[in-house]
Design an enzyme around this catalytic site. Structure first.
Site, PDB file in Angstrom:
ATOM      1  N   GLU A 111       0.906  -1.075   0.050  1.00 53.92           N
ATOM      2  CA  GLU A 111       0.075   0.092   0.130  1.00 53.92           C
ATOM      3  C   GLU A 111       0.637   1.343  -0.086  1.00 53.92           C
ATOM      4  O   GLU A 111       1.845   1.241   0.471  1.00 53.92           O
ATOM      5  CB  GLU A 111      -0.788  -0.027   1.406  1.00 53.92           C
ATOM      6  CG  GLU A 111      -1.750  -1.332   1.477  1.00 53.92           C
ATOM      7  CD  GLU A 111      -2.270  -1.576   2.829  1.00 53.92           C
ATOM      8  OE1 GLU A 111      -2.316  -0.603   3.495  1.00 53.92           O
ATOM      9  OE2 GLU A 111      -2.457  -2.438   3.418  1.00 53.92           O
ATOM     10  N   LYS A 113       2.331   4.979   1.439  1.00 57.35           N
ATOM     11  CA  LYS A 113       2.049   5.301   2.847  1.00 57.35           C
ATOM     12  C   LYS A 113       1.831   6.602   2.911  1.00 57.35           C
ATOM     13  O   LYS A 113       2.469   7.609   2.170  1.00 57.35           O
ATOM     14  CB  LYS A 113       3.650   4.999   3.225  1.00 57.35           C
ATOM     15  CG  LYS A 113       3.740   5.565   5.106  1.00 57.35           C
ATOM     16  CD  LYS A 113       4.960   5.439   5.569  1.00 57.35           C
ATOM     17  CE  LYS A 113       4.987   5.630   7.019  1.00 57.35           C
ATOM     18  NZ  LYS A 113       4.832   7.136   7.280  1.00 57.35           N
ATOM     19  N   ASP A 115       0.819  10.502   3.509  1.00 60.10           N
ATOM     20  CA  ASP A 115       1.526  11.306   4.658  1.00 60.10           C
ATOM     21  C   ASP A 115       0.416  12.516   5.013  1.00 60.10           C
ATOM     22  O   ASP A 115       0.224  13.587   4.291  1.00 60.10           O
ATOM     23  CB  ASP A 115       2.514  12.161   3.875  1.00 60.10           C
ATOM     24  CG  ASP A 115       3.346  12.773   4.977  1.00 60.10           C
ATOM     25  OD1 ASP A 115       3.265  12.876   6.037  1.00 60.10           O
ATOM     26  OD2 ASP A 115       4.189  13.882   4.472  1.00 60.10           O
ATOM     27  N   TYR A 223      -7.186   1.862   5.914  1.00 61.15           N
ATOM     28  CA  TYR A 223      -6.263   1.124   5.373  1.00 61.15           C
ATOM     29  C   TYR A 223      -6.102  -0.061   6.272  1.00 61.15           C
ATOM     30  O   TYR A 223      -5.338  -0.954   6.383  1.00 61.15           O
ATOM     31  CB  TYR A 223      -4.764   1.677   5.389  1.00 61.15           C
ATOM     32  CG  TYR A 223      -4.284   2.688   6.581  1.00 61.15           C
ATOM     33  CD1 TYR A 223      -4.088   2.089   7.889  1.00 61.15           C
ATOM     34  CD2 TYR A 223      -4.342   3.849   6.617  1.00 61.15           C
ATOM     35  CE1 TYR A 223      -3.917   2.574   8.873  1.00 61.15           C
ATOM     36  CE2 TYR A 223      -3.776   4.639   7.598  1.00 61.15           C
ATOM     37  CZ  TYR A 223      -3.499   4.055   8.737  1.00 61.15           C
ATOM     38  OH  TYR A 223      -3.180   4.641  10.146  1.00 61.15           O
ATOM     39  N   LYS A 312      10.599   3.663   3.392  1.00 61.78           N
ATOM     40  CA  LYS A 312      10.332   5.082   3.374  1.00 61.78           C
ATOM     41  C   LYS A 312      10.956   5.363   1.996  1.00 61.78           C
ATOM     42  O   LYS A 312      12.067   4.724   1.543  1.00 61.78           O
ATOM     43  CB  LYS A 312      11.136   5.614   4.548  1.00 61.78           C
ATOM     44  CG  LYS A 312      10.291   5.555   5.758  1.00 61.78           C
ATOM     45  CD  LYS A 312       9.019   6.218   5.667  1.00 61.78           C
ATOM     46  CE  LYS A 312       8.998   7.706   5.950  1.00 61.78           C
ATOM     47  NZ  LYS A 312       9.677   7.858   7.317  1.00 61.78           N
ATOM     48  N   CYS A 407      14.416  47.283 -11.209  1.00 60.97           N
ATOM     49  CA  CYS A 407      14.700  46.109 -12.039  1.00 60.97           C
ATOM     50  C   CYS A 407      16.181  45.582 -12.127  1.00 60.97           C
ATOM     51  O   CYS A 407      16.905  46.314 -12.747  1.00 60.97           O
ATOM     52  CB  CYS A 407      14.078  45.996 -13.351  1.00 60.97           C
ATOM     53  SG  CYS A 407      14.283  44.797 -14.480  1.00 60.97           S
ATOM     54  N   CYS A 410      17.096  45.858 -16.194  1.00 57.82           N
ATOM     55  CA  CYS A 410      16.934  46.935 -17.078  1.00 57.82           C
ATOM     56  C   CYS A 410      17.037  48.253 -16.248  1.00 57.82           C
ATOM     57  O   CYS A 410      16.900  49.433 -16.825  1.00 57.82           O
ATOM     58  CB  CYS A 410      15.819  46.892 -17.987  1.00 57.82           C
ATOM     59  SG  CYS A 410      14.145  47.179 -17.131  1.00 57.82           S
ATOM     60  N   CYS A 425       8.327  44.340 -12.678  1.00 57.81           N
ATOM     61  CA  CYS A 425       9.095  45.773 -13.328  1.00 57.81           C
ATOM     62  C   CYS A 425       8.185  46.200 -14.424  1.00 57.81           C
ATOM     63  O   CYS A 425       7.442  45.788 -15.187  1.00 57.81           O
ATOM     64  CB  CYS A 425      10.296  44.857 -14.229  1.00 57.81           C
ATOM     65  SG  CYS A 425      11.059  45.911 -15.582  1.00 57.81           S
ATOM     66  N   CYS A 431      12.883  45.754 -21.220  1.00 57.95           N
ATOM     67  CA  CYS A 431      13.442  44.853 -20.548  1.00 57.95           C
ATOM     68  C   CYS A 431      13.861  43.501 -21.071  1.00 57.95           C
ATOM     69  O   CYS A 431      12.977  42.857 -21.537  1.00 57.95           O
ATOM     70  CB  CYS A 431      12.570  44.496 -19.236  1.00 57.95           C
ATOM     71  SG  CYS A 431      13.468  43.386 -17.840  1.00 57.95           S
TER      72      CYS A 431
END
Length: 691
Positions: A111, A113, A115, A223, A312, A407, A410, A425, A431
């Protein structure tokens, strides 16, 4: 440092981290760092049992119940799981399982795991009467009102025959898509931003006000069965999960039966490869002996089942040092802070750069240059800093991050409009950074699909001032391209001329791109808030490109999936003089080196009758990875047949198109009884329609 002092330091540190993780939902370090010290503690206790203290974290499962919730005692403890991290430990686990069964090849239920947060759900005569957190394994927190707000958890079990009493264990988690939507909205509104989906799930589930939990996009997968009375259960773990599914409890679709160490190893590698495409976080695989009879015979240690193990994955979060912060300018002028890191291996790759998103994110994290930070990288997702390890901060060696006023490319002023998170910017195409990104967007696959124009070539074109707008690409001659000087890139290659052979290929690709579907041309222009889906909507509701250019606000707002923000950006784009000049140059016809682009009209929605729009009125959702095409192509094909493609599953969904490694949308479809169409069936159906 003596062994006794080191041992005491480990116990105190791990206990402090555990309280922050389990009880406060505010982890101080990545899981990998906790696991590393925990393994060191286990080794010390194994080598010298006289060291073992009563408050050692090896004697506990998780945290303790917080006083804000009523404490509940689990009639059957919620055990934790032992961890392994490599092939050698995997084969050792399989050997032990095989030896217990007199050397036969063992059948396992493998299965993912998940989190999230482990919970126990108690059903009496089919009705949900209690939900509780794991707590310390024996005593947890009563969160019944909160779990009842999670739509995937049935308040009443399905079927005429249900258990008199059922204690089902599972994981509450927040899908990645829901996590991203929540954080995006939170940033805009100044609300709580979560570090990762696990923290989001834990924090959401343990709200004192269930109404707060109800607003969070949580889901659940079962589960394990802790206890069951008045109901005949199958004699394998896998069959019991299928029984839970029939009762209406969601079970992860990636659960499967495998045989022996080779089967376990194959499952691990397969799930690891699918991990980036899943819509939920997993940090490994859980491997259980499938036979319930064997499980009962093997029993438990004081803390973990002997018949199961968690294998893991490589960690997706690690600690490293923030060395510096630089600022990058994107296609729309957005200025993004980029963290320069001491290289660290995380999520299967070495990471030296990570995004900090924007100025608000820097302030939220309270991060400074010189800090030890937590770097998160999940699959192909851009690495980001998810937290700062404040207890490791040296106040004398850190300095503030100063967001620039001008910026870096430029020198134009940077401004931030009210209500926007991004600072931009103001230089526009003056630019060079914005021009580079605009060209890369224009030539990309979903746009004009002009092969060969990678970032190195585009940078050389802009640097040599051979292009000042996207229209100038079509004025380039073979000689212009061949004489480009490519500066050394990050790949370490020496500077060189592009050359005639490559130049001819690029020129040929430009010529081939002149005839393009109107939706791709619209997307290629880079109008803010106009992605591939919105571009397709526009192309299917305006017969010519000229019609779109002269659209009114009410016309745009009457279209599906186009709101006021996108509509105003579209109107602003076509009101800008410079944009009109570029479009005129792109559409102009003349000699060989004029652009002469011809946006090909698409069949109009208003003209599509039932007979030539076979999927009209039907809503589809796509999940997982398709091998025969990417998801954007599948979406276009469905829409060309009159279907609507949605990003979420509901009772109104006609069918879910399912590829490899489907996410929570697959689970949701199962829960709602929505039709599931797998890729091979989908491709055959498209062929019948001639698409």
């Amino acid at each position: 440092m003596s062994d006794i002092k080191r041992y005491r330091d480990l116990v105190d540190t791990l206990n402090r981290w555990a309280v922050a993780y389990y009880n406060d939902d505010a982890p101080l370090v990545p899981d990998a760092e906790y696991d590393r010290l925990y393994r060191e503690l286990e080794v010390m206790e194994h080598n010298d049992p006289t060291l073992v203290a009563q408050d050692s974290p090896t004697h506990r499962v998780g945290g303790t119940a917080v006083t804000a919730f009523e404490s509940v005692e689990h009639s059957v403890p919620l055990m934790s799981m032992g961890d392994i991290f490599n092939d050698e430990e995997l084969h050792d686990f399989d050997r032990r399982m095989s030896e217990f069964q007199e050397g036969i090849q063992v059948e396992y239920c493998a299965e993912p795991k998940l989190d999230g947060l482990a919970v126990s759900l108690i059903y009496e005569n089919g009705v949900l009467v209690r939900g509780a957190t794991r707590g310390d394994g024996k005593v947890g927190e009563n969160i019944t009102a909160n779990v009842k707000t999670i739509k995937s958890i049935p308040l009443r079990l399905n079927g005429e025959t249900v258990p008199e009493y059922l204690d089902v264990r599972g994981e509450v988690f927040m899908p990645r898509s829901g996590f991203e939507r929540w954080n995006e909205n939170a940033r805009l509104k100044g609300g709580k931003v979560f570090a990762n989906p696990r923290n989001a799930a834990a924090g959401s589930l343990r709200q004192l006000d269930p109404a707060v939990t109800a607003r969070r996009p949580l889901t659940f997968n079962a589960y394990y069965i802790g206890e069951c009375r008045g109901y005949d259960l199958p004699d394998t773990q896998y069959a019991r999960l299928q029984a839970l599914k029939k009762l209406g409890l969601p079970v992860n679709p990636n659960v499967k039966v495998v045989n022996g160490a080779s089967g376990l190893d194959e499952f691990y590698k397969d799930l690891l490869s699918k991990r980036p495409a899943l819509d939920y976080d997993i940090d490994g695989t859980v491997l259980k002996v499938n036979s319930i009879k064997v499980q009962e015979a093997m029993g438990f240690t004081a803390k973990v089942p002997r018949w199961a193990i968690a294998y893991k994955f490589p960690p997706e979060e690690m600690m490293t040092k923030l060395l510096d912060v630089t600022f990058q300018v994107g296609r729309t002028g957005a200025v993004t802070p980029v963290a320069r890191l001491k290289p660290v291996y995380v999520g299967g790759a070495t990471v030296s750069n990570a995004t900090l998103h924007n100025e608000d994110e820097i302030k939220r994290l309270r991060v400074k240059i010189g800090d030890i930070v937590v770097v998160r990288r999940a699959g192909d997702v851009i690495p980001q800093i998810s937290g700062v390890v404040l207890e490791k901060r040296d106040a004398n060696s850190v300095k503030d991050i100063v967001f620039p006023q001008f910026c870096p490319e430029c020198g134009s002023k940077i401004e931030r409009l009210e209500g926007e998170a991004a600072a931009r910017c103001t230089g526009g195409l003056v630019c060079p950074a914005q021009l580079r990104e605009e060209i890369l967007h224009f030539v990309s696959r979903d746009a004009m699909d002009i092969e060969g124009f990678g970032s190195r070539i585009v940078e050389a074109l802009v640097g040599a001032k051979k292009v000042k707008s996207i229209a100038d690409l079509y004025l380039l001659t073979v000689e212009d391209l061949a004489s480009l000087v490519l500066d050394p890139g990050n790949d370490g290659k020496k500077a060189r001329l592009l050359g005639v052979v490559t130049a001819k290929k690029l020129r040929k690709a430009l010529d081939a791109s002149r005839s393009v579907p109107m939706n791709r041309f619209i997307y290629a222009l880079g109008i803010r808030e106009v992605g591939t889906s919105t571009a397709l909507t526009l192309a299917k509701n305006f017969k010519t490109f000229d019609d779109l250019m002269h659209a009114k606000l009410n016309q745009l707002l009457n279209l599906p999936d186009i709101g006021i923000v996108a509509a105003e950006h579209i109107l602003d784009f076509f009101a800008e003089k410079h944009n009109l000049e570029v479009i005129s140059a792109l559409l102009a016809k003349g000699d060989l080196f004029s652009a002469g682009i011809e946006p090909v009209p698409l069949p109009q929605i208003a003209e599509q009758q039932a007979e030539n729009a076979p999927l009209a009125g039907k809503t589809y959702v796509i999940t997982g990875t398709l091998s025969s095409m990417d998801r954007s192509a599948a979406k276009e094909k469905l829409q060309s047949l009159g279907a609507k493609v949605s990003g979420s599953v509901s009772k109104k969904t006609y069918a879910v198109i399912c590829g490899e490694a489907p996410g929570s949308k697959f689970t949701k479809a199962q829960e709602l009884g929505v039709k599931i169409i797998y890729e091979d069936e989908f491709v055959k159906a498209l062929a019948k329609f001639g698409v």
